[in-house]
Design a protein around this motif. Sequence first.
Motif, PDB file in Angstrom:
ATOM      1  N   GLY A 151      23.432   0.834 -55.405  1.00 23.91           N
ATOM      2  CA  GLY A 151      22.318   0.865 -56.097  1.00 23.91           C
ATOM      3  C   GLY A 151      20.992   1.506 -55.375  1.00 23.91           C
ATOM      4  N   ALA A 152      20.961   1.083 -54.057  1.00 25.09           N
ATOM      5  CA  ALA A 152      19.950   1.672 -53.298  1.00 25.09           C
ATOM      6  C   ALA A 152      20.123   3.035 -53.068  1.00 25.09           C
ATOM      7  N   LEU A 153      21.350   3.658 -52.912  1.00 25.25           N
ATOM      8  CA  LEU A 153      21.700   4.977 -52.695  1.00 25.25           C
ATOM      9  C   LEU A 153      21.490   5.774 -53.959  1.00 25.25           C
ATOM     10  N   PHE A 154      21.725   5.036 -55.085  1.00 23.84           N
ATOM     11  CA  PHE A 154      21.422   5.669 -56.515  1.00 23.84           C
ATOM     12  C   PHE A 154      19.808   5.850 -56.725  1.00 23.84           C
ATOM     13  N   THR A 155      19.182   4.960 -56.075  1.00 19.79           N
ATOM     14  CA  THR A 155      17.710   5.096 -56.238  1.00 19.79           C
ATOM     15  C   THR A 155      17.094   6.115 -55.436  1.00 19.79           C
ATOM     16  N   ALA A 156      17.595   6.378 -53.966  1.00 17.51           N
ATOM     17  CA  ALA A 156      17.313   7.286 -53.264  1.00 17.51           C
ATOM     18  C   ALA A 156      17.802   8.796 -53.753  1.00 17.51           C
ATOM     19  N   LEU A 157      18.732   8.999 -54.508  1.00 19.18           N
ATOM     20  CA  LEU A 157      19.222  10.016 -55.161  1.00 19.18           C
ATOM     21  C   LEU A 157      18.518  10.424 -56.527  1.00 19.18           C
ATOM     22  N   ALA A 158      17.876   9.458 -57.266  1.00 15.70           N
ATOM     23  CA  ALA A 158      17.071   9.652 -58.073  1.00 15.70           C
ATOM     24  C   ALA A 158      15.527  10.418 -57.550  1.00 15.70           C
ATOM     25  N   ARG A 337      17.193  -6.856 -60.267  1.00 15.55           N
ATOM     26  CA  ARG A 337      16.075  -7.016 -59.221  1.00 15.55           C
ATOM     27  C   ARG A 337      15.522  -5.821 -58.775  1.00 15.55           C
ATOM     28  N   ALA A 338      16.282  -4.705 -58.792  1.00 20.32           N
ATOM     29  CA  ALA A 338      15.537  -3.395 -58.588  1.00 20.32           C
ATOM     30  C   ALA A 338      14.792  -2.929 -59.808  1.00 20.32           C
ATOM     31  N   ALA A 339      15.123  -3.310 -60.716  1.00 20.16           N
ATOM     32  CA  ALA A 339      14.584  -2.953 -61.918  1.00 20.16           C
ATOM     33  C   ALA A 339      13.277  -3.567 -62.142  1.00 20.16           C
ATOM     34  N   SER A 343       9.658  -1.866 -62.717  1.00 19.91           N
ATOM     35  CA  SER A 343       8.840  -2.093 -63.928  1.00 19.91           C
ATOM     36  C   SER A 343       7.380  -2.392 -63.458  1.00 19.91           C
ATOM     37  N   LEU A 344       7.516  -3.253 -62.446  1.00 13.70           N
ATOM     38  CA  LEU A 344       6.031  -3.908 -62.081  1.00 13.70           C
ATOM     39  C   LEU A 344       5.473  -2.581 -61.561  1.00 13.70           C
ATOM     40  N   TRP A 345       6.177  -1.808 -60.523  1.00 18.50           N
ATOM     41  CA  TRP A 345       5.433  -0.568 -59.908  1.00 18.50           C
ATOM     42  C   TRP A 345       4.774   0.358 -61.060  1.00 18.50           C
ATOM     43  N   CYS A 346       5.815   0.643 -61.998  1.00 20.93           N
ATOM     44  CA  CYS A 346       5.439   1.562 -63.103  1.00 20.93           C
ATOM     45  C   CYS A 346       4.083   1.116 -63.948  1.00 20.93           C
ATOM     46  N   LEU A 367       2.168  11.222 -58.420  1.00 16.37           N
ATOM     47  CA  LEU A 367       3.471  11.132 -57.533  1.00 16.37           C
ATOM     48  C   LEU A 367       3.818   9.887 -57.143  1.00 16.37           C
ATOM     49  N   VAL A 368       2.548   8.848 -56.925  1.00 20.62           N
ATOM     50  CA  VAL A 368       3.174   7.535 -56.298  1.00 20.62           C
ATOM     51  C   VAL A 368       3.542   6.778 -57.409  1.00 20.62           C
ATOM     52  N   ALA A 369       3.796   7.158 -58.575  1.00 27.19           N
ATOM     53  CA  ALA A 369       4.634   6.317 -59.667  1.00 27.19           C
ATOM     54  C   ALA A 369       5.988   6.842 -59.510  1.00 27.19           C
ATOM     55  N   LEU A 370       6.325   7.716 -58.954  1.00 30.35           N
ATOM     56  CA  LEU A 370       7.572   8.332 -58.897  1.00 30.35           C
ATOM     57  C   LEU A 370       8.334   7.361 -58.257  1.00 30.35           C
ATOM     58  N   PRO A 371       8.230   6.522 -57.111  1.00 30.95           N
ATOM     59  CA  PRO A 371       9.149   5.787 -56.633  1.00 30.95           C
ATOM     60  C   PRO A 371       9.402   4.396 -57.786  1.00 30.95           C
ATOM     61  N   GLY A 372       8.831   3.957 -58.536  1.00 29.48           N
ATOM     62  CA  GLY A 372       8.877   3.219 -59.737  1.00 29.48           C
ATOM     63  C   GLY A 372       9.780   3.846 -60.723  1.00 29.48           C
ATOM     64  N   VAL A 373       9.610   5.055 -60.998  1.00 28.58           N
ATOM     65  CA  VAL A 373      10.794   5.805 -61.739  1.00 28.58           C
ATOM     66  C   VAL A 373      11.949   5.650 -61.152  1.00 28.58           C
ATOM     67  N   ALA A 374      12.059   6.100 -60.087  1.00 28.53           N
ATOM     68  CA  ALA A 374      13.390   6.046 -59.154  1.00 28.53           C
ATOM     69  C   ALA A 374      14.125   4.752 -59.144  1.00 28.53           C
ATOM     70  N   LEU A 375      13.215   3.719 -58.912  1.00 33.95           N
ATOM     71  CA  LEU A 375      13.917   2.496 -58.745  1.00 33.95           C
ATOM     72  C   LEU A 375      14.509   2.076 -60.166  1.00 33.95           C
TER      73      LEU A 375
END
Length: 536
Positions: A151-158, A337-339, A343-346, A367-375
Motif C-alpha cells: 500500500g505504501a508503494l501504491f501511495t508513492a506511485l499515485a 489506516r492510510a485512508a 481523509s484527514l489531510w484532505c 499542491l500540498v493537498a496532493l499527498p492526501g489524495v495519493a494516500l
Amino acid sequence: MLAAVTPAADDDANAPDAAAPPTRARDGGARAGDAIGPAALALAFFALGVLASPDVGATADELETLRAGQRNLEIVAAWVAGRPAPAWSFHELTGYYFALDTLRALAIRALAAAGLDDALRALHLAQLALASATVFALARLARAAGASARGALFTALALATLPPFVAHAQNNPKDLPATFALVLAALALLRAARGARPRDAVIAGLAIGLALTTRVHAVFGLAAAWLYAIAATERPTRRHVAAHVVALAVGLGAALAFWPWLWPAPLERLTGALHDVGTKVFTIPVLYLGRVLPANEVPWHYRFVLLLASTPLSVLALVAAGIAAVRARGAPEGARRAAVLGSLWCACYALAEAVVWSRYDGVRHFLVALPGVALLAGAGADWAWERGRVGRVAALAPFALAVAGVVAVHPYANAFLNPVARLLARGPTDATFEIEYWGQSYLEAARWLAKHAEPTAEVVVPQFAALAEHELDLPVREAGVREWRATDRPRYLVVMSRRAYWSPPLADVARTEAPVFEIRRSGGQLLAIYRNAAPR
C-alpha cells in the motif's frame, strides 16, 4: 481511537522486545525491504525527470527564487565576516523561506562547480531531487501510518503519476519544496508520537520548524498528522504527551531559527508578518469556468474543481475506493489506516480553502493537498489488489493510464484535463480554464523563433518577457500590440494563453489573426506566435 500503529517497517526500538538481537535483525531486514520499492520508484522518477528536463521551460517565480537564494548567501557571508548585511530580497514575507532558499542556492553553486553553469537548469535539477525525495518520503509516511508495504508503494506511485505533481516537479520553486517539507514533518511527527522518544521528538520539531517556514498553510497538514497521531495512540502515556510537547516546542524554536529576519525583533516582526498573511488580498485576474474574476472574488470551489479536472478519472476511482475503505468492513486494515490519514489531510486543506482570501494559479497553491489524495488512491489500490486477478488489474491500470495521460501532454503536464473536464468546457479549454499561467511554454516558443525568425527580427512579449529573453538570442521587447504592428522590421508577438491577462487589443489579435506557430494541449491553446506585416 485507532489501534496503535506498529508496521514492520517502523523503528524496531519502539517495540517492547526491540533489544532482542533476532527481532532487531528481522525488523531491520523488513525495514530495508520495505524501502527498496519506494527508493527504486523515486530513482526512476528522478531519472525520467532528467531525461525530460531539456523540454521543461522556466517559470516566472524561478527568477525571483534564484535572486533570493543568492542574496541569502551574501547575507550569510556578511554575517561571517562581521560586515553589514545587504537588504533582504523580495518575498511576500520578508526573509521567509530562508533555509530552503539557501540550501538550493548552495546546491546550484555546487552544480555550477561541476560544470552546469545554467542556474535555471541547475535549479530544475535541485527541484527534481526534492520531488523524488517527496515520493520516497510519502511512501514512508504511509507505512508509518499503518499501510502495508504494498500500500505504501501504491501511495508513492499515485503521487509520482498525478499530472499536477509531475508538472511542478522541476519548475515550482515554492509549493513543491513546501510539499516535501510537510511530508517530511508529518513522517517525523508520526514516528515521534509512536515511539515517544526524546530524540524522535526533537527531530520532529526540527522538521516542523522547516515546514512552517516554507509555506504558512503547512499548519493545516501538520494538524492532520497530529490528529492522526493522537488517534493512533491507543493508550497514551505521559511519555507520549511529553513527546508532543517537545515536538511543538522545538518546532516553534526551529521556525524562529530558520527565519533569521525575525531575530532583531521577533515578536514585533512575527506579529506584522501574521497580520500580512491574514489581511493581504491579491486581485490578480483569474479565468475560471469561462469568466474572468479578481482573485479575491473567485468562488470557494475553484481549486476543488481544478483538482478534479486535472486528475485522471482512473485515479479518481481509486481515490473513491480509498474513501470507502475508511468504513468498509472488507478493506485491509493497512488500507483503512492510510485512508484515514489521507481523509484527514484532505479535510484540513478543504478547511484551508474555506478561509483563504484569494485564489489563483490553479492547482499550484493546492499542491500540498496532493499527498492526501495519493494516500487515498494508494489505499484504494491496496484494497483492489486484495480482490484477486481482476483486482490487481484494477489496482495497476489506473497508474498506467495516468502515465499515458502525462505523456500525451508532455512537457505540459500542468495542462492535463481529464475527458469529463474537456467535455464540460464545451469549446477551447483555454477559454474555460487556465491551462498555462506562468510561462512554461516560452522555451518551445524560443526554440521555434531561433529556427524560423529572421536575423533582424524583434520579439515582442507582453507577459513575462524576462523568461523569453533568457531562452532567446534575438532582441526581446516587453511591449504590446501597437509596437508589434510597426512594419519597420519583422516582429513576432508571443502570446501566452492566460486570457485573464489579455488586453482588448491582444484579444483582438487572437481573434482575427492567424498564428504562425502555436502550442496546443488538452483541447486548448497554451501559446501562439504572430508575425507582423513587415516584408520578408
